[in-house]
Design a protein around this motif. Structure first.
Motif, PDB file in Angstrom:
ATOM      1  N   MET A  72     -16.358   1.870  -4.022  1.00  0.00           N
ATOM      2  CA  MET A  72     -14.951   1.653  -3.709  1.00  0.00           C
ATOM      3  C   MET A  72     -14.693   2.160  -2.291  1.00  0.00           C
ATOM      4  N   GLN A  73     -13.918   1.444  -1.549  1.00  0.00           N
ATOM      5  CA  GLN A  73     -13.594   1.785  -0.170  1.00  0.00           C
ATOM      6  C   GLN A  73     -12.589   2.934  -0.094  1.00  0.00           C
ATOM      7  N   PHE A  74     -12.636   3.661   1.018  1.00  0.00           N
ATOM      8  CA  PHE A  74     -11.728   4.785   1.220  1.00  0.00           C
ATOM      9  C   PHE A  74     -10.271   4.352   1.054  1.00  0.00           C
ATOM     10  N   ALA A  75      -9.913   3.210   1.628  1.00  0.00           N
ATOM     11  CA  ALA A  75      -8.526   2.722   1.561  1.00  0.00           C
ATOM     12  C   ALA A  75      -8.057   2.589   0.116  1.00  0.00           C
ATOM     13  N   GLN A  76      -8.901   2.016  -0.721  1.00  0.00           N
ATOM     14  CA  GLN A  76      -8.546   1.823  -2.132  1.00  0.00           C
ATOM     15  C   GLN A  76      -8.415   3.160  -2.851  1.00  0.00           C
ATOM     16  N   LEU A  77      -9.349   4.068  -2.602  1.00  0.00           N
ATOM     17  CA  LEU A  77      -9.303   5.376  -3.255  1.00  0.00           C
ATOM     18  C   LEU A  77      -8.069   6.167  -2.861  1.00  0.00           C
ATOM     19  N   LEU A  78      -7.737   6.124  -1.578  1.00  0.00           N
ATOM     20  CA  LEU A  78      -6.574   6.862  -1.101  1.00  0.00           C
ATOM     21  C   LEU A  78      -5.304   6.357  -1.759  1.00  0.00           C
ATOM     22  N   LYS A  79      -5.110   5.058  -1.730  1.00  0.00           N
ATOM     23  CA  LYS A  79      -3.900   4.497  -2.325  1.00  0.00           C
ATOM     24  C   LYS A  79      -3.855   4.773  -3.828  1.00  0.00           C
ATOM     25  N   GLN A  80      -4.979   4.610  -4.496  1.00  0.00           N
ATOM     26  CA  GLN A  80      -5.054   4.857  -5.934  1.00  0.00           C
ATOM     27  C   GLN A  80      -4.683   6.311  -6.252  1.00  0.00           C
ATOM     28  N   GLU A  81      -5.226   7.243  -5.502  1.00  0.00           N
ATOM     29  CA  GLU A  81      -4.950   8.666  -5.725  1.00  0.00           C
ATOM     30  C   GLU A  81      -3.489   8.999  -5.419  1.00  0.00           C
ATOM     31  N   ARG A  82      -2.952   8.419  -4.346  1.00  0.00           N
ATOM     32  CA  ARG A  82      -1.546   8.665  -3.980  1.00  0.00           C
ATOM     33  C   ARG A  82      -0.612   8.125  -5.054  1.00  0.00           C
ATOM     34  N   MET A  83      -0.890   6.929  -5.536  1.00  0.00           N
ATOM     35  CA  MET A  83      -0.044   6.325  -6.568  1.00  0.00           C
ATOM     36  C   MET A  83      -0.151   7.102  -7.887  1.00  0.00           C
ATOM     37  N   LYS A  84      -1.358   7.542  -8.226  1.00  0.00           N
ATOM     38  CA  LYS A  84      -1.578   8.331  -9.441  1.00  0.00           C
ATOM     39  C   LYS A  84      -0.728   9.598  -9.422  1.00  0.00           C
ATOM     40  N   ASN A  85      -0.590  10.180  -8.230  1.00  0.00           N
ATOM     41  CA  ASN A  85       0.194  11.403  -8.071  1.00  0.00           C
ATOM     42  C   ASN A  85       1.685  11.132  -7.825  1.00  0.00           C
ATOM     43  N   LYS A  86       2.050   9.847  -7.763  1.00  0.00           N
ATOM     44  CA  LYS A  86       3.443   9.437  -7.539  1.00  0.00           C
ATOM     45  C   LYS A  86       4.039  10.103  -6.296  1.00  0.00           C
ATOM     46  N   ILE A  87       3.285   9.985  -5.199  1.00  0.00           N
ATOM     47  CA  ILE A  87       3.683  10.557  -3.914  1.00  0.00           C
ATOM     48  C   ILE A  87       3.870   9.420  -2.919  1.00  0.00           C
ATOM     49  N   SER A  88       4.981   9.432  -2.205  1.00  0.00           N
ATOM     50  CA  SER A  88       5.233   8.411  -1.188  1.00  0.00           C
ATOM     51  C   SER A  88       4.396   8.694   0.061  1.00  0.00           C
ATOM     52  N   LEU A  89       4.301   7.695   0.921  1.00  0.00           N
ATOM     53  CA  LEU A  89       3.608   7.890   2.193  1.00  0.00           C
ATOM     54  C   LEU A  89       4.236   9.035   2.984  1.00  0.00           C
TER      55      LEU A  89
ATOM     56  N   ARG B   5     -12.625  15.191   8.702  1.00  0.00           N
ATOM     57  CA  ARG B   5     -11.596  16.229   8.567  1.00  0.00           C
ATOM     58  C   ARG B   5     -10.298  15.633   8.021  1.00  0.00           C
ATOM     59  N   ALA B   6      -9.878  14.492   8.534  1.00  0.00           N
ATOM     60  CA  ALA B   6      -8.640  13.851   8.060  1.00  0.00           C
ATOM     61  C   ALA B   6      -8.783  13.413   6.600  1.00  0.00           C
ATOM     62  N   ALA B   7      -9.945  12.870   6.236  1.00  0.00           N
ATOM     63  CA  ALA B   7     -10.173  12.465   4.845  1.00  0.00           C
ATOM     64  C   ALA B   7     -10.076  13.669   3.923  1.00  0.00           C
ATOM     65  N   HIS B   8     -10.698  14.764   4.323  1.00  0.00           N
ATOM     66  CA  HIS B   8     -10.640  15.997   3.531  1.00  0.00           C
ATOM     67  C   HIS B   8      -9.194  16.501   3.426  1.00  0.00           C
TER      68      HIS B   8
END
Length: 85
Positions: A1-18, A45-48
């Motif tokens: 899975m690409q970083f973009a997909q993981l980031l969005k998936q994790e953000r949505m799972k946590n119900k956090i806006s951009l 560093r930014a990914a972490h």
């Protein structure tokens, strides 16, 4: 899975806006948006930082497929550097 997909998936799972993620991570809304769209690859560093802000961690490596469990970087000398939270 690409970083973009993981980031969005994790953000949505946590119900956090951009905007909320930008505020808690210290990374701009524009950068996070570009990461999620796959138009910009973050530094390690930014990914972490962004995944830590989401209460997660991420694996980066030749065979990791960006698994959100652990982040390890393989250096040319064969050693690993890991950042785990």
């Amino acid at each position: 899975m690409q970083f973009a997909q993981l980031l969005k998936q994790e953000r949505m799972k946590n119900k956090i806006s951009l905007r909320q993620l930008a505020k808690i991570s210290g990374i701009s809304v524009a950068s996070i948006s570009l990461y999620e769209l796959g138009k910009l690859e973050p530094t390690l560093r930014a990914a972490h930082t962004v995944f830590s802000a989401l209460g997660a961690s991420i694996a980066v490596g030749a065979h990791s497929g960006y698994t959100p469990l652990e982040r390890k970087v393989r250096y040319g000398n064969g050693r690993h550097a890991g950042l785990n939270h």
